[in-house]
Design an enzyme around this catalytic site. Structure first.
Site, PDB file in Angstrom:
ATOM      1  N   LYS A  36     -11.018 -20.286 -21.726  1.00  0.00           N
ATOM      2  CA  LYS A  36     -10.501 -20.441 -20.365  1.00  0.00           C
ATOM      3  C   LYS A  36      -9.351 -21.456 -20.341  1.00  0.00           C
ATOM      4  O   LYS A  36      -8.370 -21.273 -19.608  1.00  0.00           O
ATOM      5  CB  LYS A  36     -11.617 -20.866 -19.415  1.00  0.00           C
ATOM      6  N   THR A  52     -12.161 -22.537 -14.372  1.00  0.00           N
ATOM      7  CA  THR A  52     -13.468 -23.182 -14.295  1.00  0.00           C
ATOM      8  C   THR A  52     -13.345 -24.678 -14.533  1.00  0.00           C
ATOM      9  O   THR A  52     -12.432 -25.133 -15.233  1.00  0.00           O
ATOM     10  CB  THR A  52     -14.426 -22.590 -15.346  1.00  0.00           C
ATOM     11  N   ASP A  53     -14.288 -25.430 -13.982  1.00  0.00           N
ATOM     12  CA  ASP A  53     -14.328 -26.871 -14.239  1.00  0.00           C
ATOM     13  C   ASP A  53     -14.663 -27.181 -15.695  1.00  0.00           C
ATOM     14  O   ASP A  53     -14.416 -28.289 -16.178  1.00  0.00           O
ATOM     15  CB  ASP A  53     -15.324 -27.564 -13.308  1.00  0.00           C
ATOM     16  N   GLU A  54     -15.216 -26.208 -16.413  1.00  0.00           N
ATOM     17  CA  GLU A  54     -15.653 -26.461 -17.784  1.00  0.00           C
ATOM     18  C   GLU A  54     -14.498 -26.734 -18.738  1.00  0.00           C
ATOM     19  O   GLU A  54     -14.711 -27.233 -19.839  1.00  0.00           O
ATOM     20  CB  GLU A  54     -16.509 -25.305 -18.290  1.00  0.00           C
ATOM     21  N   ILE A  76     -18.718 -13.320  -9.003  1.00  0.00           N
ATOM     22  CA  ILE A  76     -17.793 -13.881  -8.020  1.00  0.00           C
ATOM     23  C   ILE A  76     -16.803 -12.808  -7.558  1.00  0.00           C
ATOM     24  O   ILE A  76     -16.444 -12.742  -6.375  1.00  0.00           O
ATOM     25  CB  ILE A  76     -17.045 -15.100  -8.587  1.00  0.00           C
ATOM     26  N   GLY A 112     -11.890  -7.961 -12.558  1.00  0.00           N
ATOM     27  CA  GLY A 112     -13.258  -8.447 -12.716  1.00  0.00           C
ATOM     28  C   GLY A 112     -14.047  -8.349 -11.426  1.00  0.00           C
ATOM     29  O   GLY A 112     -14.945  -9.151 -11.169  1.00  0.00           O
ATOM     30  N   GLY A 113     -13.740  -7.344 -10.616  1.00  0.00           N
ATOM     31  CA  GLY A 113     -14.336  -7.227  -9.288  1.00  0.00           C
ATOM     32  C   GLY A 113     -15.730  -6.652  -9.246  1.00  0.00           C
ATOM     33  O   GLY A 113     -16.275  -6.458  -8.154  1.00  0.00           O
ATOM     34  N   ALA A 114     -16.332  -6.360 -10.409  1.00  0.00           N
ATOM     35  CA  ALA A 114     -17.730  -5.925 -10.441  1.00  0.00           C
ATOM     36  C   ALA A 114     -18.633  -7.012 -11.001  1.00  0.00           C
ATOM     37  O   ALA A 114     -19.828  -6.785 -11.184  1.00  0.00           O
ATOM     38  CB  ALA A 114     -17.880  -4.640 -11.265  1.00  0.00           C
ATOM     39  N   TYR A 152     -16.425 -20.567 -24.841  1.00  0.00           N
ATOM     40  CA  TYR A 152     -16.063 -20.002 -23.539  1.00  0.00           C
ATOM     41  C   TYR A 152     -15.038 -20.875 -22.830  1.00  0.00           C
ATOM     42  O   TYR A 152     -13.972 -20.400 -22.419  1.00  0.00           O
ATOM     43  CB  TYR A 152     -17.304 -19.837 -22.655  1.00  0.00           C
TER      44      TYR A 152
END
Length: 314
Positions: A145, A117-119, A12, A7-9, A141
């Site tokens: 996660k 994620t905190d979510e 983050i 996911g480098g594009a 989402y």
């Protein structure tokens, strides 16, 4: 050291490639170049790039001679997950399974930091979540996660994979798509367009500058323990409406641009993480919210070339 970044594009991920390249690391970048990615980011963050959708396949040969994996790969926009929840399940769960299976079969000793994620905790009206708090995801989402996290922890325990999880609060900074609150507000304010704010704008978020998040990932990669979770937070809890007003103030725009719109279904009221565990291994944020926000506004002002063709997102 050789680092594989998935996911480098994305937002983050791009910042992580730039950050770790600054330490002279050799970077392998995997991205499917989906809706959350920007192809031109590859120019800003040079690396050995492979266009691969790891929710469908993962070539285990990419693990050869790699010391560290940093997994950012995920579909990550709440509104899109509400519209198309099955896609988020299929993509996010599929990709983590393919990655974990490749590690289990071909390189069990490799180190990985899985970026969550905190979510996954849902919202909290008082106090802060610790790493031991129950998961109560509020949308498709965050549910996807939470599923990723569960598989990561299961593989760490069952198969002994050397993986840690980070769960971070809201990021902001360069290369964030204009669909997100801060870049959307900056760009729309620059254009004197109305700025939509969900509900009454009193939702509370803890904001962290993206480079501070990258420093946290580095700390966990180097000092974190296998099978452990590390919350990442900067202690910048601010209401959404105040974030918007701060941006308008920096740009010398009037609050009349704010337009309250119908709230998002199941919208979390407040996120808050206790990051004492991470701080105990030597990490702390370096930028205040005011400093980071000013840098972010300046970046979008000075890099119109990057977002001018992304206005469909605003």
């Amino acid at each position: 050291m050789s680092i594989l970044i998935t996911g480098g594009a994305g937002f983050i991920g791009t910042n992580a490639v730039i950050f770790f390249k600054g330490y002279g690391e050799d970077i392998i970048n995997i991205d499917k170049l989906g809706i959350g990615s920007v192809k031109k980011n590859l120019n800003a963050a040079e690396s050995r790039f492979y266009k691969i959708d790891i929710s469908k396949k993962f070539d285990h040969k990419l693990l050869e001679n790699v010391n560290l994996i940093i997994n950012f790969a995920s579909e990550s926009h709440v509104d899109r997950s509400i519209t198309n929840p099955y896609f988020f399940y299929k993509n996010n769960v599929g990709l983590i399974m393919n990655l974990l299976e490749a590690m289990r079969k071909y390189n069990k000793d490799i180190r990985m930091v899985h970026v969550s994620t905190d979510e996954v905790y849902g919202d909290i009206l008082e106090g802060s979540f610790s790493e031991e708090s129950a998961l109560r995801p509020s949308n498709p989402y965050s549910a996807s996660k939470a599923s990723q996290d569960s598989f990561v922890l299961a593989y760490a325990r069952t198969y002994g994979l050397n993986i840690s999880i980070t769960r971070c609060t809201n990021n902001y900074g360069p290369y964030q798509l204009p669909e997100k609150l801060i870049p959307k507000t900056i760009i729309r304010a620059m254009k004197d367009m109305k700025i939509p704010v969900y509900g009454n704008g009193l939702q509370m978020r803890d904001w962290i500058y993206v480079e501070d998040h990258c420093r946290a990932i580095k700390a966990v990669a180097e000092k974190g323990k296998k099978g452990e979770i590390y919350n990442v937070s900067a202690g910048n809890e601010i209401r959404n409406i105040d974030v918007v007003k701060n941006i308008l103030k920096i740009l010398n725009k009037k609050d009349e641009l704010i337009e309250f719109v119908k709230d998002r279904p199941g919208h979390d009221v407040r996120y808050s993480l206790n990051s004492e565990k991470l701080r105990s291994i030597g990490w702390k944020p370096e930028l205040s919210f005011a400093e980071g926000l000013k840098k972010t506004v300046e970046w979008y002002l000075n890099n119109k070339y990057w977002w001018k063709n992304l206005v469909r997102y605003i």
